[in-house]
Design a protein around this motif. Sequence first.
Motif, PDB file in Angstrom:
ATOM      1  N   LEU A 141       0.834  -1.207   0.000  1.00 33.55           N
ATOM      2  CA  LEU A 141       0.000   0.000   0.000  1.00 33.55           C
ATOM      3  C   LEU A 141       0.868   1.257   0.000  1.00 33.55           C
ATOM      4  N   GLY A 142       1.933   1.254   0.795  1.00 35.19           N
ATOM      5  CA  GLY A 142       2.835   2.402   0.849  1.00 35.19           C
ATOM      6  C   GLY A 142       3.480   2.696  -0.497  1.00 35.19           C
ATOM      7  N   LEU A 143       3.884   1.638  -1.191  1.00 39.15           N
ATOM      8  CA  LEU A 143       4.494   1.828  -2.505  1.00 39.15           C
ATOM      9  C   LEU A 143       3.477   2.390  -3.507  1.00 39.15           C
ATOM     10  N   LEU A 144       2.276   1.806  -3.538  1.00 39.36           N
ATOM     11  CA  LEU A 144       1.264   2.292  -4.480  1.00 39.36           C
ATOM     12  C   LEU A 144       0.814   3.722  -4.165  1.00 39.36           C
ATOM     13  N   THR A 145       0.612   4.015  -2.886  1.00 34.55           N
ATOM     14  CA  THR A 145       0.206   5.387  -2.544  1.00 34.55           C
ATOM     15  C   THR A 145       1.351   6.372  -2.790  1.00 34.55           C
ATOM     16  N   GLY A 146       2.576   5.936  -2.584  1.00 36.08           N
ATOM     17  CA  GLY A 146       3.725   6.789  -2.888  1.00 36.08           C
ATOM     18  C   GLY A 146       3.818   7.093  -4.380  1.00 36.08           C
ATOM     19  N   LEU A 147       3.602   6.072  -5.195  1.00 34.43           N
ATOM     20  CA  LEU A 147       3.613   6.280  -6.644  1.00 34.43           C
ATOM     21  C   LEU A 147       2.440   7.162  -7.077  1.00 34.43           C
ATOM     22  N   GLN A 148       1.291   6.962  -6.438  1.00 32.64           N
ATOM     23  CA  GLN A 148       0.121   7.790  -6.717  1.00 32.64           C
ATOM     24  C   GLN A 148       0.408   9.252  -6.361  1.00 32.64           C
ATOM     25  N   ARG A 149       1.098   9.452  -5.264  1.00 31.70           N
ATOM     26  CA  ARG A 149       1.478  10.812  -4.840  1.00 31.70           C
ATOM     27  C   ARG A 149       2.413  11.442  -5.864  1.00 31.70           C
ATOM     28  N   ARG A 150       3.370  10.652  -6.328  1.00 30.71           N
ATOM     29  CA  ARG A 150       4.327  11.184  -7.309  1.00 30.71           C
ATOM     30  C   ARG A 150       3.619  11.548  -8.616  1.00 30.71           C
ATOM     31  N   VAL A 151       2.722  10.703  -9.074  1.00 31.31           N
ATOM     32  CA  VAL A 151       2.033  10.929 -10.348  1.00 31.31           C
ATOM     33  C   VAL A 151       1.072  12.110 -10.269  1.00 31.31           C
ATOM     34  N   THR A 152       0.332  12.228  -9.168  1.00 28.75           N
ATOM     35  CA  THR A 152      -0.700  13.258  -9.070  1.00 28.75           C
ATOM     36  C   THR A 152      -0.206  14.551  -8.441  1.00 28.75           C
ATOM     37  N   GLY A 153       0.901  14.486  -7.712  1.00 33.88           N
ATOM     38  CA  GLY A 153       1.426  15.678  -7.071  1.00 33.88           C
ATOM     39  C   GLY A 153       0.688  16.085  -5.812  1.00 33.88           C
ATOM     40  N   GLY A 154      -0.137  15.213  -5.287  1.00 38.79           N
ATOM     41  CA  GLY A 154      -0.889  15.582  -4.090  1.00 38.79           C
ATOM     42  C   GLY A 154      -1.357  14.390  -3.278  1.00 38.79           C
ATOM     43  N   ILE A 155      -2.164  14.679  -2.266  1.00 38.57           N
ATOM     44  CA  ILE A 155      -2.560  13.669  -1.284  1.00 38.57           C
ATOM     45  C   ILE A 155      -3.934  13.053  -1.515  1.00 38.57           C
ATOM     46  N   LEU A 156      -4.748  13.635  -2.400  1.00 31.22           N
ATOM     47  CA  LEU A 156      -6.104  13.114  -2.587  1.00 31.22           C
ATOM     48  C   LEU A 156      -6.098  11.695  -3.147  1.00 31.22           C
ATOM     49  N   GLY A 157      -5.315  11.447  -4.174  1.00 36.13           N
ATOM     50  CA  GLY A 157      -5.235  10.098  -4.752  1.00 36.13           C
ATOM     51  C   GLY A 157      -4.810   9.059  -3.719  1.00 36.13           C
ATOM     52  N   PRO A 158      -3.723   9.299  -2.981  1.00 39.18           N
ATOM     53  CA  PRO A 158      -3.336   8.342  -1.937  1.00 39.18           C
ATOM     54  C   PRO A 158      -4.411   8.136  -0.869  1.00 39.18           C
TER      55      PRO A 158
END
Length: 181
Positions: A141-158
């Motif tokens: 989960l940490g890896l996927l949310t981290g990648l989501q953060r990098r791609v979207t530039g924010g915290i909503l996706g994670p």
Amino acid sequence: MFYWATFGLAGVWICGALISGPLHLGSAWTRSGRSNARPVVQALALATLLVVVFCAGAVAISRIPALREPVDSLLNHARYGSLLVVFLIVVVNGIGEELYFRGALFAALGRRYAVILSTIIYTLTTIGAGVPLLVLAAAVLGLLTGLQRRVTGGILGPIVLHIGWSGSMLFLLPAILDALR
């Protein structure tokens, strides 16, 4: 005690994140080429994929008592306590963890190693729960949310990904494990 301790920990994550500075929601690309959309659909799709993988994994762990027993012990809070309160804890804690780990900490770590370092630190925080599969889940989960953060530039996706996955696991995992007894 579980309820208060978990809410307290969520409070620590949220306060730490909020005093660190501004947190951005982020954005995602749409099929029409717009880049100002909120990253909700993408996060829900990732959450669904993760739920499918973890439900398949539940079939395997149901047959291994050393792995199943700690998971059962954790899920007993939902089985025998107030499911509504446990769900609220899952939502508040998911938001708090993402505000802190993919918000404040991610920003503080710098762009180059933020995904891997925030994933490692997040994973290490789950060791104290004493549930080996929770540590593995935190790493994934940490890896996927981290990648989501990098791609979207924010915290909503994670946040959406985290709540989607953990909320689904709260309701699906006990039913799957009980059915496989």
